[in-house]
Design a protein around this motif. Structure first.
Motif, mmCIF file in Angstrom:
data_model
loop_
_atom_site.group_PDB
_atom_site.id
_atom_site.type_symbol
_atom_site.label_atom_id
_atom_site.label_comp_id
_atom_site.label_asym_id
_atom_site.label_seq_id
_atom_site.Cartn_x
_atom_site.Cartn_y
_atom_site.Cartn_z
ATOM 1 N N ILE A 1 0.827 -1.210 0.000
ATOM 2 C CA ILE A 1 0.000 0.000 0.000
ATOM 3 C C ILE A 1 0.861 1.260 0.000
ATOM 4 O O ILE A 1 0.546 2.244 -0.672
ATOM 5 N N LYS A 2 1.970 1.220 0.705
ATOM 6 C CA LYS A 2 2.804 2.431 0.789
ATOM 7 C C LYS A 2 3.540 2.734 -0.509
ATOM 8 O O LYS A 2 3.718 3.890 -0.887
ATOM 9 N N ARG A 3 3.975 1.670 -1.215
ATOM 10 C CA ARG A 3 4.797 1.933 -2.407
ATOM 11 C C ARG A 3 4.572 0.937 -3.542
ATOM 12 O O ARG A 3 5.314 0.944 -4.513
ATOM 13 N N GLY A 4 3.534 0.118 -3.427
ATOM 14 C CA GLY A 4 3.324 -0.907 -4.444
ATOM 15 C C GLY A 4 2.019 -0.746 -5.207
ATOM 16 O O GLY A 4 1.521 0.366 -5.414
ATOM 17 N N THR A 5 1.432 -1.881 -5.594
ATOM 18 C CA THR A 5 0.253 -1.872 -6.459
ATOM 19 C C THR A 5 -1.012 -1.403 -5.743
ATOM 20 O O THR A 5 -2.036 -1.183 -6.392
ATOM 21 N N GLY A 6 -0.947 -1.251 -4.420
ATOM 22 C CA GLY A 6 -2.121 -0.778 -3.674
ATOM 23 C C GLY A 6 -1.995 0.658 -3.206
ATOM 24 O O GLY A 6 -2.658 1.063 -2.239
ATOM 25 N N ARG A 7 -1.171 1.445 -3.907
ATOM 26 C CA ARG A 7 -0.895 2.824 -3.438
ATOM 27 C C ARG A 7 -2.144 3.697 -3.355
ATOM 28 O O ARG A 7 -2.165 4.655 -2.597
ATOM 29 N N ARG A 8 -3.156 3.375 -4.121
ATOM 30 C CA ARG A 8 -4.372 4.200 -4.068
ATOM 31 C C ARG A 8 -4.954 4.256 -2.656
ATOM 32 O O ARG A 8 -5.598 5.233 -2.278
ATOM 33 N N ALA A 9 -4.733 3.198 -1.874
ATOM 34 C CA ALA A 9 -5.288 3.140 -0.523
ATOM 35 C C ALA A 9 -4.649 4.152 0.411
ATOM 36 O O ALA A 9 -5.164 4.396 1.510
ATOM 37 N N LEU A 10 -3.549 4.781 0.005
ATOM 38 C CA LEU A 10 -2.957 5.844 0.818
ATOM 39 C C LEU A 10 -3.926 7.004 0.995
ATOM 40 O O LEU A 10 -3.816 7.772 1.953
ATOM 41 N N THR B 1 -3.147 -6.535 -4.227
ATOM 42 C CA THR B 1 -4.002 -6.631 -5.407
ATOM 43 C C THR B 1 -3.857 -8.010 -6.037
ATOM 44 O O THR B 1 -2.919 -8.756 -5.748
ATOM 45 N N GLY B 2 -4.798 -8.319 -6.932
ATOM 46 C CA GLY B 2 -4.709 -9.545 -7.712
ATOM 47 C C GLY B 2 -5.404 -9.340 -9.045
ATOM 48 O O GLY B 2 -6.530 -8.845 -9.080
ATOM 49 N N THR B 3 -4.715 -9.698 -10.119
ATOM 50 C CA THR B 3 -5.297 -9.601 -11.455
ATOM 51 C C THR B 3 -4.879 -10.837 -12.236
ATOM 52 O O THR B 3 -3.690 -11.172 -12.275
ATOM 53 N N THR B 4 -5.827 -11.535 -12.841
ATOM 54 C CA THR B 4 -5.502 -12.743 -13.585
ATOM 55 C C THR B 4 -5.254 -12.417 -15.062
ATOM 56 O O THR B 4 -5.419 -11.266 -15.491
ATOM 57 N N ASN B 5 -4.878 -13.429 -15.828
ATOM 58 C CA ASN B 5 -4.593 -13.245 -17.251
ATOM 59 C C ASN B 5 -5.759 -12.571 -17.961
ATOM 60 O O ASN B 5 -6.921 -12.923 -17.752
ATOM 61 N N GLU B 6 -5.426 -11.603 -18.813
ATOM 62 C CA GLU B 6 -6.396 -10.850 -19.600
ATOM 63 C C GLU B 6 -7.377 -10.089 -18.715
ATOM 64 O O GLU B 6 -8.476 -9.733 -19.148
ATOM 65 N N SER B 7 -7.005 -9.870 -17.464
ATOM 66 C CA SER B 7 -7.832 -9.110 -16.518
ATOM 67 C C SER B 7 -9.242 -9.689 -16.391
ATOM 68 O O SER B 7 -10.229 -8.963 -16.305
ATOM 69 N N LYS B 8 -9.328 -11.003 -16.315
ATOM 70 C CA LYS B 8 -10.638 -11.638 -16.164
ATOM 71 C C LYS B 8 -11.124 -11.598 -14.721
ATOM 72 O O LYS B 8 -12.328 -11.697 -14.469
ATOM 73 N N ASP B 9 -10.210 -11.474 -13.780
ATOM 74 C CA ASP B 9 -10.573 -11.391 -12.367
ATOM 75 C C ASP B 9 -9.784 -10.269 -11.721
ATOM 76 O O ASP B 9 -8.571 -10.125 -11.953
ATOM 77 N N SER B 10 -10.468 -9.497 -10.923
ATOM 78 C CA SER B 10 -9.855 -8.378 -10.208
ATOM 79 C C SER B 10 -10.059 -8.598 -8.718
ATOM 80 O O SER B 10 -11.196 -8.837 -8.276
#
Length: 803
Positions: free
Chosen positions: A656-665, A676-685
């Motif tokens: 959260i502080k410096r990675g893929t979840g920075r928006r939560a700051l 965060t988690g994203t699967t191939n072709e963004s089928k699951d978020s």
């Protein structure tokens, strides 16, 4: 003359004796088959199953019969007078049978040849309703009379009336006067005025014929007749009589409205109750208190719906649900009646298109404006990755006769919208007990009762990586261990062909610390860790978190989150990091009480040692009353080292502080950890995260897997929903992180080697270590040719560094 008188006398005696003998014979014949009147004292009326939030707000009611039993002393005297005037004005004086009424019924039978009325008293109706069928026969009537006489001998008049008013059917699935008052007027019988009470009192004779919803004219006639009877019997004065007569028929259908919208919670509770009690769950009047606080559930509902609408509008307008051009207002309203409100989005017909917006007709026959500003998002949807041109005016979006969706705002205005095509699920748990704090299984239960929170098995993507990293930390690796983020070609016993995994941006960073690899979500690092630990060993470790073996692939793709798991299972696993390493079991039902409020069940979950219930559930502690045997408190099993859980929390805070979840700051807190988690072709978020109070998982995607869009990830779809929820539930709460356990060290580390830094080492940083896994000091090594820039020789580096 004397002879004639004697003849008449003896004839009367003979008739009387004949009747007496007939009645005695009937009694002797029927009495062995008569049920025990004493059973009426223990009668159990069918009462529906009711499900409540932890703060006692009604969520749902299940059962064929709507019934709310009421005690005699709670019934208004005015209603008793109205009921007796309508059904049995001699009730206080007879002994169960009114001879006058029976003779009148017999005379009607002789004159017409048909049974027009049964001459039944209220006591006789109680006998029929509780013990007999509705068959019209002389034997059934004789049995009814005998039972009525027995009832009068064994029960008081008040007890008889209480049984009657709670048993009778009064239309629209309402059984009993309290349920009828709720159905027709939306309030208790105690809160009705005289005219309304008279209306309810008129229903027992014929609930369909005198129903104020089906036939208000005939119902009013019956009501006014009862009011007249009350006045003639001296039960009300003239002023009250005239005032009640002047009242309009204001009855309307009131569906038992839940105080809290939580249909997925309600269905889960219903299914569990049927599993416990079978069909009796619907009739025995069970009151189920769940673990869900209403405030948290309302926040979850709003966060999920707003998040899906925001995602949906980013991808354009798919057009009206239907087009009805050239129709009249009446036809439009008739067509609108076929459409349901879905997730608070109301159907409406466009009646006028102007430069400032549109006018729409809603199902309640109101015409209301929708502003152009709320329509500007509606670029034409072309496909998931493409939109048409921006609309310049309302006419570019819609036309007269279009059936569209509008969302009512707090100020009453309408906003142009559409039902999202994507779906989502949210689960929030108390990490110390497993109590479900909120759960939403989709955009709208009315749209689909498929509960994605507990039924949809999807790939969690990178939100699964913390389980791999936890296994590594418990296998001797540290947050400072260097792992090579470089291309790799894999072929092993579990893979049918060679596999060339890559990072999502197709870049490689070379040797990288585990902490940095996690917050940057480097796929190749996760794969190398899993490869080094071994599949079988890693699977045995990961299964401790509650995952079924059949849902975990036995190959290295596991490191990328290719397991098939539900949001509930992910939240359950993540709770281990939030609570210090303990396995908890999610549960929903906190308490079950019978119809009289007597406790039948109190949850006794296995809790983390030393933990207390959350603030919202503090009033639902185990065995809150002494009426149930006190159970020994259960202690949750510790499945990973508490120091591992603490280090994982520290690493996930960096996401959260410096990675893929920075928006939560944007939430302005320093106690949040997540991934965060994203699967191939963004089928699951996905986004899963926690502090020491709540662990929450959000999933978003399509029911039939397809891409959410080229630029949609866990951080753009699931994370905003998680933020809206956690931001609201943690508002005004102090920061709360898990307590640091013993056996940890904080050391300065060389960023290049991952070893303990010597004084003056440039860019050295502080890192957490288990005391037994702390790196040796730099003084133990001679400068050499290792990793570029590293003072370590190649033969003294850990194997994981050399991949």
């Amino acid at each position: 003359m004397i002879r004639l008188l004697k003849f008449i006398w003896w004839s009367c005696v003979a008739v009387f004796c004949g009747l007496l003998l007939s009645f005695s014979g009937a009694f002797l014949y029927l009495s062995p088959t008569l049920p025990s009147v004493e059973s009426l004292r223990q009668v159990q009326l069918q009462i529906p199953l009711r499900v409540y939030s932890s703060d006692a707000k009604l969520i749902a009611e299940f059962g064929e019969m709507r019934r709310s039993p009421i005690r005699f002393d709670e019934i208004p005297k005015e209603f008793i007078s109205a009921l007796l005037a309508a059904e049995d004005d001699n009730f206080a004086n007879h002994y169960g049978v009114d001879v006058t009424s029976l003779m009148r019924a017999a005379t009607q039978l002789l004159k017409s040849g048909q049974i027009q009325s049964g001459g039944s008293t209220i006591t006789m109706q109680v006998a029929k309703n509780f013990f007999l069928t509705s068959e019209r026969s002389f034997s059934r009537k004789a049995t009814e009379i005998l039972l009525a006489l027995q009832i009068e001998r064994e029960l008081s008049k008040d007890e008889i009336l209480e049984l009657y008013v709670n048993k009778i059917y009064l239309g629209h699935r309402a059984y009993g006067i309290e349920a009828a008052a709720q159905v027709y007027y939306g309030k208790s019988i105690r809160d009705l005025n005289l005219a309304q009470m008279a209306m309810i009192a008129g229903l027992p004779k014929a609930p369909s014929r005198y129903n104020p919803l089906v036939n208000p004219t005939r119902a009013k006639e019956r009501r006014d007749w009862i009011l007249g009877r009350l006045y003639r019997l001296g039960r009300i004065d003239q002023a009250s009589y005239e005032q009640a007569l002047a009242e309009e028929v204001d009855a309307r259908y009131h569906v038992p409205a839940p105080e809290l919208s939580a249909p997925y919670i309600a269905e889960m509770a219903r299914a569990e109750m049927v599993g416990r009690y079978g069909s009796e769950a619907y009739t025995e009047g069970f009151n189920v208190t769940t673990t869900v606080p209403s405030q948290l559930q309302e926040v979850a509902n709003t966060a999920l719906r707003d998040g899906l609408i925001a995602y949906d509008q980013r991808h354009g307008y798919r057009g009206p649900e239907s087009r009805l051009p050239g129709m009249t207002r009446e036809t439009w309203l008739a067509e609108l009646a076929k459409y349901r409100s879905i997730g608070g989005l109301e159907p409406a017909v466009v009646t006028q298109v102007e430069k400032s917006g549109i006018l729409v007709l809603t199902r309640n026959s109101e015409e209301q404006a929708v502003s152009w500003d709320s329509m500007k998002w509606a670029r034409p949807f072309l496909n998931t990755n493409s939109l048409g041109p921006r609309p310049q005016q309302p006419g570019d979006v819609t036309q007269i006769g279009d059936i569209v969706r509008v969302q009512r705002q707090e100020d009453g205005s309408l906003r142009f919208t559409q039902v999202p095509a994507a779906q989502s699920a949210l689960v929030s748990l108390d990490p110390y007990s497993g109590a479900i704090q909120s759960l939403v299984g989709g955009f709208s239960f009315d749209q689909s009762n498929y509960n994605r929170a507990v039924q949809a098995k999807r790939q969690p993507g990178s939100s699964f990586k913390p389980f791999i990293y936890s296994a590594a930390l418990d296998s001797g690796y540290t947050a400072a261990t260097l792992v090579n983020d470089a291309p790799i070609i894999l072929s092993d016993d579990y893979l049918s062909q060679k596999w060339r995994p890559k990072n999502d941006n197709n870049t490689f960073l070379g040797p990288i610390r585990m902490r940095e690899a996690l917050y940057k979500s480097r796929n190749l690092v996760s794969i190398r860790l899993l490869q080094d630990m071994g599949i079988d060993r890693s699977l045995r470790y990961i299964e401790r978190f509650g995952f079924a073996p059949q849902d975990l692939p036995r190959n290295l793709s596991l490191a990328l989150g290719t397991a098939s798991l539900t949001p509930m299972e992910i939240a359950e696993g993540w709770a281990v990091f939030a609570n210090g390493g303990y396995k908890i079991e999610p549960y929903l039902i906190e308490r079950i009480d019978d119809r009289n409020g007597k406790p039948l069940f109190r949850a006794n979950p296995a809790r983390v040692p030393g933990s207390a219930p959350t603030e919202e559930n503090a009033n639902l502690t185990v065995n809150a009353t002494d009426e149930l045997p006190l159970e020994e408190p259960k202690v949750a099993e510790q499945i990973i080292d508490e120091r591992t859980a603490y280090i994982m929390t520290s690493m996930l805070q960096d996401v959260i502080k410096r990675g893929t979840g920075r928006r939560a700051l944007a939430l302005g807190r320093n106690d949040l950890a997540g991934k965060t988690g994203t699967t191939n072709e963004s089928k699951d978020s996905w986004f899963s995260g926690y502090n020491a109070d709540y662990v929450t998982t959000v999933w978003a995607g399509f029911d039939q897997p397809e891409s959410l869009g080229r630029h949609e990830y866990g951080g753009t779809v699931a994370l905003p929903i998680w933020m809206n929820y956690m931001g609201a539930v943690l508002k005004d709460r102090p920061n709360h992180l898990p307590k640091e356990p013993k056996g940890l060290l904080t050391l300065r580390v060389d960023p290049i080697s991952g070893r303990a830094a010597a004084p003056g080492t440039p860019d050295a940083y502080f890192e957490l270590f288990k005391s037994e896994d702390s790196p040796p000091p730099m003084s133990e090594f001679e400068p050499g040719m290792g990793v570029p820039g590293s003072p370590l020789p190649a033969d003294e580096m850990a194997p994981i560094d050399l991949f």
